[in-house]
Design a protein around this motif. Structure first.
Motif, PDB file in Angstrom:
ATOM      1  N   ALA A  30       2.962 -33.842  -8.503  1.00  0.00           N
ATOM      2  CA  ALA A  30       2.037 -33.517  -9.588  1.00  0.00           C
ATOM      3  C   ALA A  30       1.218 -32.274  -9.253  1.00  0.00           C
ATOM      4  CB  ALA A  30       1.122 -34.709  -9.852  1.00  0.00           C
ATOM      5  N   ASP A  31       0.780 -32.175  -8.000  1.00  0.00           N
ATOM      6  CA  ASP A  31      -0.028 -31.035  -7.573  1.00  0.00           C
ATOM      7  C   ASP A  31       0.792 -29.742  -7.619  1.00  0.00           C
ATOM      8  OD1 ASP A  31      -2.535 -30.019  -6.411  1.00  0.00           O
ATOM      9  OD2 ASP A  31      -1.340 -29.657  -4.619  1.00  0.00           O
ATOM     10  N   GLU A  32       2.021 -29.793  -7.128  1.00  0.00           N
ATOM     11  CA  GLU A  32       2.877 -28.606  -7.119  1.00  0.00           C
ATOM     12  C   GLU A  32       3.272 -28.185  -8.533  1.00  0.00           C
ATOM     13  OE1 GLU A  32       6.093 -29.685  -4.559  1.00  0.00           O
ATOM     14  OE2 GLU A  32       5.019 -29.098  -2.727  1.00  0.00           O
ATOM     15  N   LYS A  33       3.472 -29.167  -9.407  1.00  0.00           N
ATOM     16  CA  LYS A  33       3.817 -28.824 -10.790  1.00  0.00           C
ATOM     17  C   LYS A  33       2.669 -28.095 -11.474  1.00  0.00           C
ATOM     18  CE  LYS A  33       5.367 -30.655 -15.197  1.00  0.00           C
ATOM     19  NZ  LYS A  33       5.710 -31.826 -16.008  1.00  0.00           N
ATOM     20  N   ALA A  34       1.444 -28.532 -11.206  1.00  0.00           N
ATOM     21  CA  ALA A  34       0.278 -27.923 -11.848  1.00  0.00           C
ATOM     22  C   ALA A  34      -0.025 -26.533 -11.305  1.00  0.00           C
ATOM     23  CB  ALA A  34      -0.940 -28.829 -11.672  1.00  0.00           C
ATOM     24  N   LYS A  35       0.410 -26.250 -10.064  1.00  0.00           N
ATOM     25  CA  LYS A  35       0.062 -24.979  -9.425  1.00  0.00           C
ATOM     26  C   LYS A  35       1.235 -24.004  -9.341  1.00  0.00           C
ATOM     27  CE  LYS A  35      -3.539 -26.868  -6.380  1.00  0.00           C
ATOM     28  NZ  LYS A  35      -3.883 -27.168  -4.972  1.00  0.00           N
ATOM     29  N   MET A 199       3.578 -27.001 -23.412  1.00  0.00           N
ATOM     30  CA  MET A 199       4.360 -26.225 -22.453  1.00  0.00           C
ATOM     31  C   MET A 199       3.568 -24.997 -21.976  1.00  0.00           C
ATOM     32  SD  MET A 199       7.189 -27.882 -22.046  1.00  0.00           S
ATOM     33  CE  MET A 199       8.241 -26.687 -21.215  1.00  0.00           C
ATOM     34  N   PHE A 200       3.509 -24.822 -20.670  1.00  0.00           N
ATOM     35  CA  PHE A 200       2.927 -23.630 -20.046  1.00  0.00           C
ATOM     36  C   PHE A 200       3.946 -23.090 -19.055  1.00  0.00           C
ATOM     37  CE2 PHE A 200      -0.924 -26.028 -21.185  1.00  0.00           C
ATOM     38  CZ  PHE A 200      -1.678 -25.042 -21.807  1.00  0.00           C
ATOM     39  N   GLY A 201       4.469 -21.902 -19.333  1.00  0.00           N
ATOM     40  CA  GLY A 201       5.424 -21.301 -18.409  1.00  0.00           C
ATOM     41  C   GLY A 201       6.613 -22.192 -18.119  1.00  0.00           C
ATOM     42  N   GLY A 202       7.078 -22.917 -19.139  1.00  0.00           N
ATOM     43  CA  GLY A 202       8.230 -23.792 -18.968  1.00  0.00           C
ATOM     44  C   GLY A 202       7.911 -25.144 -18.355  1.00  0.00           C
ATOM     45  N   ARG A 203       6.622 -25.449 -18.189  1.00  0.00           N
ATOM     46  CA  ARG A 203       6.203 -26.731 -17.599  1.00  0.00           C
ATOM     47  C   ARG A 203       5.357 -27.507 -18.593  1.00  0.00           C
ATOM     48  NH1 ARG A 203       5.249 -25.624 -11.370  1.00  0.00           N
ATOM     49  NH2 ARG A 203       6.525 -23.765 -11.105  1.00  0.00           N
ATOM     50  N   LEU A 204       5.621 -28.790 -18.715  1.00  0.00           N
ATOM     51  CA  LEU A 204       4.822 -29.651 -19.578  1.00  0.00           C
ATOM     52  C   LEU A 204       3.581 -30.084 -18.811  1.00  0.00           C
ATOM     53  CD1 LEU A 204       5.094 -30.891 -22.453  1.00  0.00           C
ATOM     54  CD2 LEU A 204       5.947 -32.969 -21.341  1.00  0.00           C
ATOM     55  N   LEU A 205       2.402 -29.687 -19.320  1.00  0.00           N
ATOM     56  CA  LEU A 205       1.148 -29.935 -18.608  1.00  0.00           C
ATOM     57  C   LEU A 205       0.013 -30.200 -19.596  1.00  0.00           C
ATOM     58  CD1 LEU A 205       1.326 -27.045 -15.983  1.00  0.00           C
ATOM     59  CD2 LEU A 205       1.409 -29.482 -15.443  1.00  0.00           C
ATOM     60  N   PRO A 206      -1.035 -30.909 -19.170  1.00  0.00           N
ATOM     61  CA  PRO A 206      -2.218 -31.048 -20.017  1.00  0.00           C
ATOM     62  C   PRO A 206      -2.878 -29.698 -20.253  1.00  0.00           C
ATOM     63  CG  PRO A 206      -2.241 -32.669 -18.238  1.00  0.00           C
ATOM     64  CD  PRO A 206      -1.159 -31.680 -17.916  1.00  0.00           C
ATOM     65  N   GLY A 207      -3.234 -29.434 -21.503  1.00  0.00           N
ATOM     66  CA  GLY A 207      -3.916 -28.191 -21.831  1.00  0.00           C
ATOM     67  C   GLY A 207      -5.428 -28.334 -21.846  1.00  0.00           C
ATOM     68  N   LYS A 208      -5.896 -29.591 -21.725  1.00  0.00           N
ATOM     69  CA  LYS A 208      -7.344 -29.822 -21.774  1.00  0.00           C
ATOM     70  C   LYS A 208      -7.731 -30.901 -20.774  1.00  0.00           C
ATOM     71  CE  LYS A 208      -9.295 -31.850 -25.415  1.00  0.00           C
ATOM     72  NZ  LYS A 208      -9.864 -32.017 -26.770  1.00  0.00           N
ATOM     73  N   MET A 209      -8.843 -30.677 -20.089  1.00  0.00           N
ATOM     74  CA  MET A 209      -9.392 -31.656 -19.150  1.00  0.00           C
ATOM     75  C   MET A 209     -10.867 -31.857 -19.456  1.00  0.00           C
ATOM     76  SD  MET A 209      -7.669 -30.216 -15.634  1.00  0.00           S
ATOM     77  CE  MET A 209      -5.892 -29.968 -15.501  1.00  0.00           C
ATOM     78  N   GLU A 210     -11.279 -33.096 -19.559  1.00  0.00           N
ATOM     79  CA  GLU A 210     -12.683 -33.428 -19.819  1.00  0.00           C
ATOM     80  C   GLU A 210     -13.256 -34.169 -18.621  1.00  0.00           C
ATOM     81  OE1 GLU A 210     -12.677 -33.888 -24.697  1.00  0.00           O
ATOM     82  OE2 GLU A 210     -13.198 -35.600 -23.418  1.00  0.00           O
ATOM     83  N   MET A 211     -14.303 -33.609 -18.032  1.00  0.00           N
ATOM     84  CA  MET A 211     -15.002 -34.262 -16.926  1.00  0.00           C
ATOM     85  C   MET A 211     -16.271 -34.902 -17.465  1.00  0.00           C
ATOM     86  SD  MET A 211     -14.719 -34.850 -13.643  1.00  0.00           S
ATOM     87  CE  MET A 211     -13.948 -33.550 -12.671  1.00  0.00           C
ATOM     88  N   SER A 227      -3.825 -20.035 -21.314  1.00  0.00           N
ATOM     89  CA  SER A 227      -2.508 -19.578 -20.861  1.00  0.00           C
ATOM     90  C   SER A 227      -2.393 -19.807 -19.362  1.00  0.00           C
ATOM     91  CB  SER A 227      -2.295 -18.095 -21.181  1.00  0.00           C
ATOM     92  OG  SER A 227      -3.189 -17.286 -20.438  1.00  0.00           O
ATOM     93  N   ILE A 228      -1.158 -20.036 -18.903  1.00  0.00           N
ATOM     94  CA  ILE A 228      -0.864 -20.129 -17.468  1.00  0.00           C
ATOM     95  C   ILE A 228       0.483 -19.458 -17.229  1.00  0.00           C
ATOM     96  CG2 ILE A 228      -0.729 -21.584 -15.417  1.00  0.00           C
ATOM     97  CD1 ILE A 228      -1.851 -23.901 -17.016  1.00  0.00           C
ATOM     98  N   VAL A 229       0.523 -18.588 -16.234  1.00  0.00           N
ATOM     99  CA  VAL A 229       1.773 -17.963 -15.813  1.00  0.00           C
ATOM    100  C   VAL A 229       2.041 -18.403 -14.382  1.00  0.00           C
ATOM    101  CG1 VAL A 229       2.980 -15.786 -15.374  1.00  0.00           C
ATOM    102  CG2 VAL A 229       1.402 -15.975 -17.319  1.00  0.00           C
ATOM    103  N   PHE A 230       3.249 -18.917 -14.135  1.00  0.00           N
ATOM    104  CA  PHE A 230       3.587 -19.426 -12.816  1.00  0.00           C
ATOM    105  C   PHE A 230       4.526 -18.485 -12.062  1.00  0.00           C
ATOM    106  CE2 PHE A 230       2.644 -23.359 -15.189  1.00  0.00           C
ATOM    107  CZ  PHE A 230       1.694 -23.912 -14.347  1.00  0.00           C
ATOM    108  N   ASP A 231       4.392 -18.543 -10.727  1.00  0.00           N
ATOM    109  CA  ASP A 231       5.350 -17.957  -9.790  1.00  0.00           C
ATOM    110  C   ASP A 231       5.474 -16.438  -9.873  1.00  0.00           C
ATOM    111  OD1 ASP A 231       5.732 -20.563  -9.011  1.00  0.00           O
ATOM    112  OD2 ASP A 231       7.545 -20.845 -10.199  1.00  0.00           O
ATOM    113  N   THR A 232       4.421 -15.770 -10.356  1.00  0.00           N
ATOM    114  CA  THR A 232       4.353 -14.310 -10.252  1.00  0.00           C
ATOM    115  C   THR A 232       3.977 -13.950  -8.819  1.00  0.00           C
ATOM    116  OG1 THR A 232       3.663 -14.056 -12.556  1.00  0.00           O
ATOM    117  CG2 THR A 232       3.178 -12.234 -11.064  1.00  0.00           C
TER     118      THR A 232
END
Length: 248
Positions: A30-35, A199-211, A227-232
């Motif tokens: 989960a951590d690697e997918k988000a980053k 979808m962000f950069g081909g990854r399914l991820l939450p677009g919103k987080m509420e603390m 927006s999120i761009v991965f692996d640049t």
């Protein structure tokens, strides 16, 4: 008796389904997918209080678990403030006084820029992989998604903010959907709810987080990924105190 046997049966199924998948491995996925290997994100942060609210705009860069930069773009008063995390060191550049300040570990539990996130939440000084022991608790349903519920307890010599963390991670897509943060006395302090999955950069991820803080009714901080761009490719030299004044 039948009900008890049925509960035991389903609990056994959960254990068997998790067998072969270490709890730490699931958190790692989960951590690697988000980053990704690297990430570049544009984020809107909304601080909501019972009588007022304000909004911030932030750009962030990450590389692995040890390198990150967060640059405040707006509002004007905080524009240009930068947070740098390099390995276990955290630095804060404040343009109004032209000072680069090394943040001591004692500041990691304090509020980040007046939000309900701590400094540690945003710059991730503590590693959710290396500083905690991980165990399965049960299966839960979050917004119609089957999730593993995993408990994180700090290792004895780890310098961390939280005394316990409980995560709900989607079994299919390995997304962190619900996180509870407890202090050293195991009292609930904050709850993070994640949604608006896209979808962000081909990854399914939450677009919103509420603390949401447990003891402050009507308070919450909403973090929205625009927006999120991965692996640049990003050079390690980008994440240095010499570069902290030049990021934009």
């Amino acid at each position: 008796m039948k009900k008890i046997l049925l509960l035991l049966f389903f609990h056994l199924l959960f254990i068997l389904s998790a067998f072969g998948q270490n709890a730490k491995d699931i958190v790692k996925k989960a951590d690697e997918k988000a980053k990704g290997k690297t990430s570049i994100a544009n984020i809107t942060i909304q601080i909501i209080r019972p009588t007022w609210s304000r909004e911030m705009s932030v750009k962030s860069w990450t590389k692995g678990n040890d390198l990150s930069i967060a640059l405040v773009l707006a509002p004007v008063k905080e524009k240009g403030v930068v947070f740098l995390k390099r390995n276990k060191e955290v630095w804060n550049w404040i343009p109004s006084i032209e000072r680069n300040i090394k943040m001591p570990p004692s500041m990691m539990s304090q509020s980040w820029m007046g939000t309900d996130f701590t400094n540690d939440d945003l710059v991730k000084e503590a590693s959710i992989l290396e500083d905690y022991n991980h165990t399965f608790l049960e299966e839960v349903l979050i917004d119609g998604r089957d999730c593993y519920k995993i408990q994180l307890i700090p290792k004895p010599k780890s310098a961390v903010v939280w005394g316990k963390v409980i995560m709900a991670i989607d079994k299919k897509d390995f997304m962190m959907l619900h996180i509870e943060y407890f202090d050293e006395d195991k009292v609930l302090i904050n709850t993070m709810n994640c949604g608006d999955i896209k979808m962000f950069g081909g990854r399914l991820l939450p677009g919103k987080m509420e603390m949401v803080p447990a003891s402050k009714k009507g308070n919450k901080t909403v973090l929205i990924y625009n927006s999120i761009v991965f692996d640049t490719p990003i050079e390690d030299s980008f994440f240095t105190t010499q570069n902290i004044t030049r990021v934009k």
